[in-house]
Each structure stands twice: as C-alpha cells, then as structure tokens.
Write a protein that holds these residues in place. Sequence first.
Motif, mmCIF file in Angstrom:
data_model
loop_
_atom_site.group_PDB
_atom_site.id
_atom_site.type_symbol
_atom_site.label_atom_id
_atom_site.label_comp_id
_atom_site.label_asym_id
_atom_site.label_seq_id
_atom_site.Cartn_x
_atom_site.Cartn_y
_atom_site.Cartn_z
ATOM 1 N N ILE A 21 0.843 -1.202 0.000
ATOM 2 C CA ILE A 21 0.000 0.000 0.000
ATOM 3 C C ILE A 21 0.878 1.252 0.000
ATOM 4 N N ALA A 22 1.922 1.261 0.812
ATOM 5 C CA ALA A 22 2.810 2.424 0.885
ATOM 6 C C ALA A 22 3.436 2.708 -0.468
ATOM 7 N N ALA A 23 3.822 1.660 -1.210
ATOM 8 C CA ALA A 23 4.449 1.862 -2.512
ATOM 9 C C ALA A 23 3.480 2.527 -3.491
ATOM 10 N N VAL A 24 2.227 2.065 -3.528
ATOM 11 C CA VAL A 24 1.260 2.627 -4.465
ATOM 12 C C VAL A 24 0.888 4.052 -4.065
ATOM 13 N N VAL A 25 0.693 4.272 -2.756
ATOM 14 C CA VAL A 25 0.377 5.630 -2.286
ATOM 15 C C VAL A 25 1.534 6.573 -2.600
ATOM 16 N N GLY A 26 2.761 6.104 -2.459
ATOM 17 C CA GLY A 26 3.914 6.938 -2.806
ATOM 18 C C GLY A 26 3.913 7.316 -4.268
ATOM 19 N N HIS A 27 3.572 6.364 -5.153
ATOM 20 C CA HIS A 27 3.479 6.672 -6.586
ATOM 21 C C HIS A 27 2.384 7.721 -6.840
ATOM 22 N N LEU A 28 1.245 7.571 -6.179
ATOM 23 C CA LEU A 28 0.158 8.544 -6.333
ATOM 24 C C LEU A 28 0.603 9.944 -5.927
ATOM 25 N N ARG A 29 1.269 10.046 -4.791
ATOM 26 C CA ARG A 29 1.694 11.355 -4.304
ATOM 27 C C ARG A 29 2.718 12.000 -5.242
ATOM 28 N N ARG A 30 3.662 11.206 -5.714
ATOM 29 C CA ARG A 30 4.690 11.762 -6.607
ATOM 30 C C ARG A 30 4.087 12.180 -7.943
ATOM 31 N N GLU A 31 3.188 11.373 -8.475
ATOM 32 C CA GLU A 31 2.568 11.717 -9.752
ATOM 33 C C GLU A 31 1.703 12.958 -9.621
ATOM 34 N N TYR A 32 0.990 13.060 -8.500
ATOM 35 C CA TYR A 32 0.151 14.243 -8.278
ATOM 36 C C TYR A 32 1.008 15.494 -8.116
ATOM 37 N N ALA A 33 2.129 15.371 -7.434
ATOM 38 C CA ALA A 33 3.007 16.529 -7.247
ATOM 39 C C ALA A 33 3.600 16.988 -8.579
ATOM 40 N N ALA A 34 3.872 16.048 -9.478
ATOM 41 C CA ALA A 34 4.498 16.408 -10.756
ATOM 42 C C ALA A 34 3.477 16.948 -11.749
ATOM 43 N N LEU A 35 2.283 16.326 -11.816
ATOM 44 C CA LEU A 35 1.251 16.691 -12.790
ATOM 45 C C LEU A 35 1.854 16.912 -14.174
ATOM 46 N N ALA A 36 2.544 15.897 -14.663
ATOM 47 C CA ALA A 36 3.144 15.926 -15.986
ATOM 48 C C ALA A 36 2.095 15.555 -17.032
ATOM 49 N N PRO A 37 2.411 15.731 -18.315
ATOM 50 C CA PRO A 37 1.467 15.298 -19.355
ATOM 51 C C PRO A 37 1.093 13.827 -19.167
ATOM 52 N N GLY A 38 -0.189 13.544 -19.267
ATOM 53 C CA GLY A 38 -0.674 12.182 -19.080
ATOM 54 C C GLY A 38 -0.893 11.769 -17.642
ATOM 55 N N SER A 39 -0.746 12.705 -16.704
ATOM 56 C CA SER A 39 -0.864 12.352 -15.287
ATOM 57 C C SER A 39 -2.252 11.828 -14.920
ATOM 58 N N LEU A 40 -3.289 12.318 -15.577
ATOM 59 C CA LEU A 40 -4.636 11.872 -15.233
ATOM 60 C C LEU A 40 -4.747 10.357 -15.371
ATOM 61 N N GLY A 41 -4.325 9.830 -16.508
ATOM 62 C CA GLY A 41 -4.402 8.391 -16.717
ATOM 63 C C GLY A 41 -3.532 7.612 -15.743
ATOM 64 N N VAL A 42 -2.348 8.159 -15.433
ATOM 65 C CA VAL A 42 -1.448 7.483 -14.499
ATOM 66 C C VAL A 42 -2.070 7.451 -13.109
ATOM 67 N N LEU A 43 -2.640 8.575 -12.671
ATOM 68 C CA LEU A 43 -3.270 8.623 -11.354
ATOM 69 C C LEU A 43 -4.455 7.661 -11.281
ATOM 70 N N GLN A 44 -5.248 7.601 -12.338
ATOM 71 C CA GLN A 44 -6.386 6.682 -12.341
ATOM 72 C C GLN A 44 -5.919 5.234 -12.284
ATOM 73 N N ALA A 45 -4.813 4.929 -12.957
ATOM 74 C CA ALA A 45 -4.288 3.563 -12.927
ATOM 75 C C ALA A 45 -3.790 3.198 -11.536
#
Length: 306
Positions: free
Chosen positions: A125-149
């Motif tokens: 759980i910590a690993a996935v939550v960490g990915h969510l937090r980093r992706e949200y902080a970056a908000l790079a192109p395509g982040s919506l799909g990555v966050l949903q995944a």
Amino acid sequence: MPLPLHRLAVPDPQSMPFAAGTFDSIGPLSRASFPHRHTFYEIVFVTGGTGEHVVDLAAHPLRPPHLCVIVPGQVHYWHEVSDLDGAVVLLTDEFLAERPRDRELLHALGEQPWRTLAPGDAGDIAAVVGHLRREYAALAPGSLGVLQAYLHILLVLGWRLGDAAAPVAGTGRAAAVTAQFTRLLNQPGGARRSVRECAARLGISMGYLGEAVREVAGHTPGQLIRRAQILEAKRLLANSPLTVAQVGRELGFDDPAYFSRFFRRETGTTPGDFRRGGRESTTITGFSPSIDPDEIRSVASTSSLT
C-alpha cells in the motif's frame, strides 16, 4: 443544519478533482475532531498515531498501519488523536466519471472502512500511495491516466485485504440504474426521497427501478430507502444536538410519534434509548480551517446540510 459538510473545491479550472498528500499538506480538516461528512471520497493510509477514528458510529482504535476509505455521506472524525501520520487521497465523483468499477470498489470498501494491515501488505500500500503522491506533485502530461491507474491498483489491493463484499456485478442497464439509485440515497437529503421521486430523478418508471434494484441488490428500493433512513437517523442522533422530532423532520417524518415507531420497528429500540446508549461498537453498513490551495491545488470548504 445538523452536521458540517466538507466539499472539495478546485480553484484552478484546469486542475483535476483530485488531491494527494500528507495530513500536514492536506491541512487541519484532514484531522478534524468533530463529526462531519464529505461530498467526496477520502482514502487514508495511517502510519502513525494514537487515539480513535470514528466512522458511522464505530470507533476504531489506532494501531497502525491502517487503510481507511470514507465515501460521500459517511460521518467520521478523529477522537483524542495524537501524532497522527500518514497519507491522504481525496477525489470527487467527477474523477471517477469514466471509471464506474472503481466507484463500485470504493463503495464496497466503504462498507467496512477500516483495515489493519500486516507488514507486507502495508509495504504494498505504501508503494502505491507513494506513486500517487509523486505523480500528483508532478502533474506531468498524461498524469490523469497514471493517477487513475494507480488508484485502481490501490483499490484492488485494499479490496483483497479484507472480506468486503464484491462490488455490484454486471455492466448492463440494471447495474447502472442500481448504482445511480444508490448514489441518490448517499447524497445530502437522499434518505428523504421516495421510490417515486428516485424513479423520476433517474427518468425511469417505478416498476423498472424496482426490477433493476431487486435483480442487482437483492432488495427492493423501499427496503434500501428504509435502510438509508435508519443509518442517517443513527448518525444524527449520535452526532448532532437535534431533538428526536428534529431528526425525524430531517428524514421527512412530520409526526415525531410515527418516526419513533418507525425507528423502533426497524431497530428494536427507540430513538431516545439509542441516543442514551451512546456510540455503537460495531460497524453499521449501508450502502457515504481550509485546505491550502497553494499546497495541493484543491481547497476543502465547509457548509451545512439542509
């Protein structure tokens, strides 16, 4: 105006209706010590702290790590908590518009909202939550799909950890109608609606609503409305200063005596005895200062239920 209602408002129209961070970055409302409810979903990964998290009358002692899912309409608060630490993920129904199965997973998890995690599970759980937090902080192109995944992975992992009921099966019209009906009941004031009103809101006949809900949920619409009324009555009796008569009026009962008879018939106790009995120790299953916009691009505002 019985209970505060927190909304997830996004000041930047280009921002997505989603936020992820720590308790500190999300802000003081993420640790709110007063009973309240949300219009949005909240996923909490607790890694430290003492005290209790109260969700729909059930008090859950903090013995981290934990995973918690709060769905719109559920009443919760943190009780006598200290050193609370972990991560918070917030999202609205809009974020799930094209992910109906994830919405169903969230509601399945919300039926049993509190899970104590084994060390190995907590690491996943910590690993996935960490990915969510980093992706949200970056908000790079395509982040919506990555966050949903990543969100989907988190929900599936959470569902596998417990004995939550399987999400509503099927992708046909009956399943869609049942999901829409359930969301109507979870909205503020939803428990006041009659079967006729729900059918009209959904643009279908009462007969088809009954067929669809019985097929998918195994209960009639009336039974689910009564279940929602009892759950909301318990929430208000336990968490608000409203009188029994006022609670009844909030649920559409103009006659206090009739409300008391209804409550006793459905629960085996009177509203007054339930209130005097205090907080329940078992989960009731139903069907659920501002956040700093500069830190998470979202802001939680408060209003009152009508």
